[in-house]
Design a protein around this motif. Structure first.
Motif, PDB file in Angstrom:
ATOM      1  N   CYS A  13       9.143  10.752  37.853  1.00 25.12           N
ATOM      2  CA  CYS A  13       9.717   9.769  36.931  1.00 25.12           C
ATOM      3  C   CYS A  13       9.490   8.359  37.451  1.00 25.12           C
ATOM      4  O   CYS A  13       9.104   8.160  38.598  1.00 25.12           O
ATOM      5  N   ASN A  14       9.776   7.394  36.587  1.00 29.51           N
ATOM      6  CA  ASN A  14       9.729   5.983  36.970  1.00 29.51           C
ATOM      7  C   ASN A  14      10.744   5.270  36.083  1.00 29.51           C
ATOM      8  O   ASN A  14      10.402   4.689  35.068  1.00 29.51           O
ATOM      9  N   THR A  15      12.003   5.341  36.438  1.00 30.40           N
ATOM     10  CA  THR A  15      13.085   4.890  35.572  1.00 30.40           C
ATOM     11  C   THR A  15      13.589   3.512  35.977  1.00 30.40           C
ATOM     12  O   THR A  15      13.171   2.939  36.988  1.00 30.40           O
ATOM     13  N   ALA A  16      14.508   2.989  35.179  1.00 29.29           N
ATOM     14  CA  ALA A  16      15.097   1.683  35.443  1.00 29.29           C
ATOM     15  C   ALA A  16      16.516   1.658  34.887  1.00 29.29           C
ATOM     16  O   ALA A  16      16.858   2.430  33.984  1.00 29.29           O
ATOM     17  N   ALA A  17      17.327   0.788  35.418  1.00 30.42           N
ATOM     18  CA  ALA A  17      18.685   0.629  34.913  1.00 30.42           C
ATOM     19  C   ALA A  17      18.667  -0.094  33.575  1.00 30.42           C
ATOM     20  O   ALA A  17      17.730  -0.827  33.246  1.00 30.42           O
ATOM     21  N   ASP A  18      19.702   0.127  32.788  1.00 30.52           N
ATOM     22  CA  ASP A  18      19.943  -0.627  31.555  1.00 30.52           C
ATOM     23  C   ASP A  18      18.882  -0.420  30.483  1.00 30.52           C
ATOM     24  O   ASP A  18      18.713  -1.267  29.592  1.00 30.52           O
ATOM     25  N   VAL A  19      18.130   0.680  30.563  1.00 29.96           N
ATOM     26  CA  VAL A  19      17.171   1.050  29.521  1.00 29.96           C
ATOM     27  C   VAL A  19      16.837   2.525  29.724  1.00 29.96           C
ATOM     28  O   VAL A  19      16.830   3.004  30.858  1.00 29.96           O
TER      29      VAL A  19
ATOM     30  N   LYS B 148      19.503  -6.146  22.493  1.00 31.64           N
ATOM     31  CA  LYS B 148      19.273  -7.597  22.545  1.00 31.64           C
ATOM     32  C   LYS B 148      18.225  -7.983  23.585  1.00 31.64           C
ATOM     33  O   LYS B 148      18.094  -7.351  24.625  1.00 31.64           O
ATOM     34  N   LYS B 149      17.479  -9.063  23.248  1.00 32.59           N
ATOM     35  CA  LYS B 149      16.561  -9.649  24.218  1.00 32.59           C
ATOM     36  C   LYS B 149      17.120 -10.942  24.811  1.00 32.59           C
ATOM     37  O   LYS B 149      16.574 -11.457  25.786  1.00 32.59           O
TER      38      LYS B 149
ATOM     39  N   SER C 126      18.345  -5.558  26.868  1.00 33.40           N
ATOM     40  CA  SER C 126      17.669  -4.294  27.171  1.00 33.40           C
ATOM     41  C   SER C 126      16.344  -4.232  26.432  1.00 33.40           C
ATOM     42  O   SER C 126      16.255  -4.624  25.262  1.00 33.40           O
ATOM     43  N   ASN C 127      15.314  -3.755  27.083  1.00 31.42           N
ATOM     44  CA  ASN C 127      14.043  -3.374  26.429  1.00 31.42           C
ATOM     45  C   ASN C 127      13.406  -4.510  25.637  1.00 31.42           C
ATOM     46  O   ASN C 127      12.777  -4.273  24.604  1.00 31.42           O
ATOM     47  N   GLY C 128      13.588  -5.730  26.083  1.00 31.69           N
ATOM     48  CA  GLY C 128      13.008  -6.857  25.370  1.00 31.69           C
ATOM     49  C   GLY C 128      13.536  -7.037  23.964  1.00 31.69           C
ATOM     50  O   GLY C 128      12.921  -7.724  23.140  1.00 31.69           O
ATOM     51  N   GLY C 129      14.678  -6.427  23.667  1.00 32.43           N
ATOM     52  CA  GLY C 129      15.277  -6.550  22.344  1.00 32.43           C
ATOM     53  C   GLY C 129      14.802  -5.528  21.337  1.00 32.43           C
ATOM     54  O   GLY C 129      15.196  -5.583  20.167  1.00 32.43           O
ATOM     55  N   ASP C 130      13.958  -4.566  21.747  1.00 30.35           N
ATOM     56  CA  ASP C 130      13.460  -3.537  20.819  1.00 30.35           C
ATOM     57  C   ASP C 130      14.341  -2.292  20.891  1.00 30.35           C
ATOM     58  O   ASP C 130      14.643  -1.799  21.986  1.00 30.35           O
ATOM     59  N   ALA C 131      14.688  -1.757  19.732  1.00 33.93           N
ATOM     60  CA  ALA C 131      15.428  -0.501  19.712  1.00 33.93           C
ATOM     61  C   ALA C 131      14.576   0.607  20.328  1.00 33.93           C
ATOM     62  O   ALA C 131      14.997   1.295  21.265  1.00 33.93           O
ATOM     63  N   ILE C 132      13.369   0.791  19.791  1.00 32.86           N
ATOM     64  CA  ILE C 132      12.374   1.673  20.406  1.00 32.86           C
ATOM     65  C   ILE C 132      11.093   0.873  20.552  1.00 32.86           C
ATOM     66  O   ILE C 132      10.577   0.340  19.570  1.00 32.86           O
ATOM     67  N   GLY C 133      10.595   0.758  21.761  1.00 37.21           N
ATOM     68  CA  GLY C 133       9.376  -0.003  22.018  1.00 37.21           C
ATOM     69  C   GLY C 133       8.362   0.825  22.771  1.00 37.21           C
ATOM     70  O   GLY C 133       8.717   1.572  23.690  1.00 37.21           O
ATOM     71  N   MET C 134       7.100   0.728  22.359  1.00 34.24           N
ATOM     72  CA  MET C 134       6.003   1.466  23.008  1.00 34.24           C
ATOM     73  C   MET C 134       4.933   0.485  23.434  1.00 34.24           C
ATOM     74  O   MET C 134       4.582  -0.411  22.672  1.00 34.24           O
TER      75      MET C 134
ATOM     76  N   SER D  51      17.548 -15.222  16.193  1.00 31.43           N
ATOM     77  CA  SER D  51      18.494 -16.248  16.621  1.00 31.43           C
ATOM     78  C   SER D  51      19.799 -15.652  17.137  1.00 31.43           C
ATOM     79  O   SER D  51      20.533 -16.289  17.886  1.00 31.43           O
ATOM     80  N   GLN D  52      20.074 -14.418  16.750  1.00 28.12           N
ATOM     81  CA  GLN D  52      21.265 -13.720  17.247  1.00 28.12           C
ATOM     82  C   GLN D  52      20.958 -12.871  18.482  1.00 28.12           C
ATOM     83  O   GLN D  52      21.828 -12.147  18.978  1.00 28.12           O
ATOM     84  N   GLY D  53      19.706 -12.917  18.939  1.00 25.77           N
ATOM     85  CA  GLY D  53      19.353 -12.230  20.181  1.00 25.77           C
ATOM     86  C   GLY D  53      18.606 -10.935  20.020  1.00 25.77           C
ATOM     87  O   GLY D  53      18.294 -10.272  21.018  1.00 25.77           O
ATOM     88  N   PHE D  54      18.296 -10.525  18.779  1.00 27.51           N
ATOM     89  CA  PHE D  54      17.641  -9.238  18.546  1.00 27.51           C
ATOM     90  C   PHE D  54      16.140  -9.425  18.312  1.00 27.51           C
ATOM     91  O   PHE D  54      15.680 -10.488  17.949  1.00 27.51           O
TER      92      PHE D  54
END
Length: 521
Positions: free
Chosen positions: A100-106, A150-151, A157-165, A186-189
């Motif tokens: 694996c190669n994991t990270a916190a907060d995502v 939010k980005k 988390s995740n640059g603001g993407d719900a699911i990002g590839m 403007s709201q951070g998403f």
């Protein structure tokens, strides 16, 4: 018969990580890792089966999801993760391991393959926590909700993407999910469903995307044209400002979706992208199809759509809507079977089937929802609606990977336009390109000693994607035709040993510009 066993003691975790992870239960391998079978482009390129055939793990925290990935025998060992409860920043930490190669907060699905994440029980909610897929393949995400990622602001988390590839992703099926935000940039998403940097063979099906400034994109910029082969079907896009989706280059198939309150622009085909748009229902929306915010045009083939209270802007500058009476300006060949509901019943079908916690119901193609049939086999194909005309060869079971044999090779061709060079197709630089002196011609890669190859990747330059409309791939040594088709991109064929391979352009809609002619064993 099923039996429950205990995950081997979370080998390799620190004491802190072990305590956070808790106990993860496994069951013996099951017949199917997900409910149903992948559809659309995710069914091509060898198919998308996720964790089928592997063990099943139960997780109620993000740390447990990471622990399950890290305790596999290898990064490709199949696994299905049944998720229940709320996954958030407080219960998602980095876990280390050789697989694996994991990270916190995502939720990090990085440098791995053969994984299914399936929401079960009372539901799985990823709250303010995105799912990041990077350098990964054969991934299924089904029956989960991802919300308010939010980005900017807090938490992020995740640059603001719900699911990002991003970065060499292949074969992802996202099905019966709910992706939602609570505002725009403007709201951070950011985006709900984003793909970039060589992401291909993806399907988003029976899902809800709502209350966001941006639905999703394919390609991060006008120069990121390595993505494509994406299917969007039976989804609800509701209260989205734009990008439903935004397509930069590549091919997108958009059918049987319900679009409601698209506020600024909808399907944005640009930079040579080609979209096949079938039997969708557009309602109470603005500029639902066209090329927007760029001078680099995209293309579309339309049929069977309903436009209900849709307004259209006048064409001006970089605003080029397809309406008020959208007509096709290209043709797109679809290499798989699919069932089309009439546009008139799409709102009701989508309402009954799309999103998480709807029982993973689907449509039978006759405007009737059906209950799922679990199992590892593909459903019997029903009535299909293929695009008439020649189709491209079916991509092989593997993706271009390993060493690009064109780097360091030689090259020549039939002719070259002023300012271009044969060497531009083997320099690894997408900003340089070869063009023939006219609209047809050939370019070759050659070696001093024979090479065995089975795949090539023809990458058109920015602004010229889609110009190639007919081609043949030749074994130059003996003149044999290895493959032929109508769309440049990844081409697979029987492994052949040769000293020179030629890409011959037989027809084009404009001057072809080939940035890279990649070759692989």
């Amino acid at each position: 018969m099923r039996r429950t066993v205990t995950l081997r003691l979370l080998a390799g975790l620190s004491a802190t990580a072990m305590g956070a992870a808790g106990l993860v239960a496994l069951t013996t391998p099951q017949a199917s890792a997900a409910v149903g079978s992948a559809t659309g482009f995710a069914s091509r390129n060898g198919g998308t089966t996720g964790g089928a055939g592997g063990q099943t793990v139960r997780a109620t925290t993000g740390t447990q999801i990471h622990a399950a990935l890290c305790n596999r025998a290898s990064s490709s060992t199949p696994i299905t993760i049944h998720v229940e409860g709320t996954i958030n920043h407080g219960n998602t930490t980095k876990v280390s391991g050789s697989s694996c190669n994991t990270a916190a907060d995502v939720i990090e699905l990085k440098q791995i393959s053969n994984v299914t994440i399936l929401g079960v029980g009372n539901g799985a909610v990823f709250d303010q926590l995105g799912i990041h897929i990077r350098e990964a393949s054969n991934i299924i995400i089904q029956n989960v909700t991802v919300r308010n990622v939010k980005k900017s602001g807090s938490p992020t988390s995740n640059g603001g993407d719900a699911i990002g590839m991003e970065a060499n992703v292949r074969n992802v099926w996202v099905d019966h999910v709910t992706l939602e935000a609570s505002g725009g940039e403007s709201q951070g998403f950011d985006g709900l469903f984003d793909m970039k940097n060589n992401t291909q063979y993806v399907t988003l099906s029976y899902s809800i995307l709502r209350n966001s400034g941006r639905g999703g994109l394919v390609g991060s910029s006008e120069s990121d044209l390595s993505n494509g082969f994406v299917t969007y079907h039976n989804n609800l896009y509701e209260n989205i400002d734009s990008r439903t989706p935004l397509l930069r280059g590549g091919v997108g198939h958009v059918y049987n979706n319900h679009f409601v309150r698209i506020n600024e622009s909808g399907i944005n085909s640009r930079a040579g992208a080609r979209a096949k748009v079938d039997n969708n229902y557009f309602q109470n929306s603005k500029d639902v199809l066209g090329t927007f915010y760029t001078s680099q045009a995209g293309y579309w083939q339309v049929s069977g759509n309903t436009f209900d209270n849709v307004t259209w802007s006048s064409r001006s500058g970089d605003t080029n809507p397809a309406g008020p009476n959208p007509t096709s300006n290209t043709s797109v060949s679809i290499p798989y079977s699919y069932r089309l509901d009439a546009a008139s019943c799409v709102p009701s079908i989508v309402r009954e089937t799309a999103g998480a916690n709807k029982g993973i119901r689907t449509s039978n193609g006759n405007c009737t929802p059906t209950n799922p049939t679990p199992g590892p086999t593909n459903p019997t194909p029903g009535p299909t609606n293929p695009t008439p005309g020649p189709t491209n060869p079916t991509p092989g079971p593997t993706n271009p990977g390993g060493t690009n044999l064109s780097i360091g090779a030689g090259s020549d061709g039939s002719s070259k336009a002023s300012g271009t060079s044969y060497g531009d197709v083997r320099d690894g630089n997408m900003s340089t390109a070869w063009s023939p002196s006219g609209t047809t011609g050939s370019i070759s890669i050659k070696w001093d000693a024979a090479k065995r190859i089975s795949r090539v990747n023809i990458r058109e330059a920015s602004g010229a994607v889609g110009n190639v409309r007919g081609w043949r791939l030749l074994n130059h040594d003996n003149g044999a035709v290895l493959a032929s088709g109508t769309t440049a991109g990844v081409i697979s064929f029987s492994a052949t040993t040769l000293r020179k391979v030629t890409f011959e352009i037989t027809s084009a809609s404009g001057t072809p510009r080939i940035a890279e002619f990649e070759t692989y064993a």
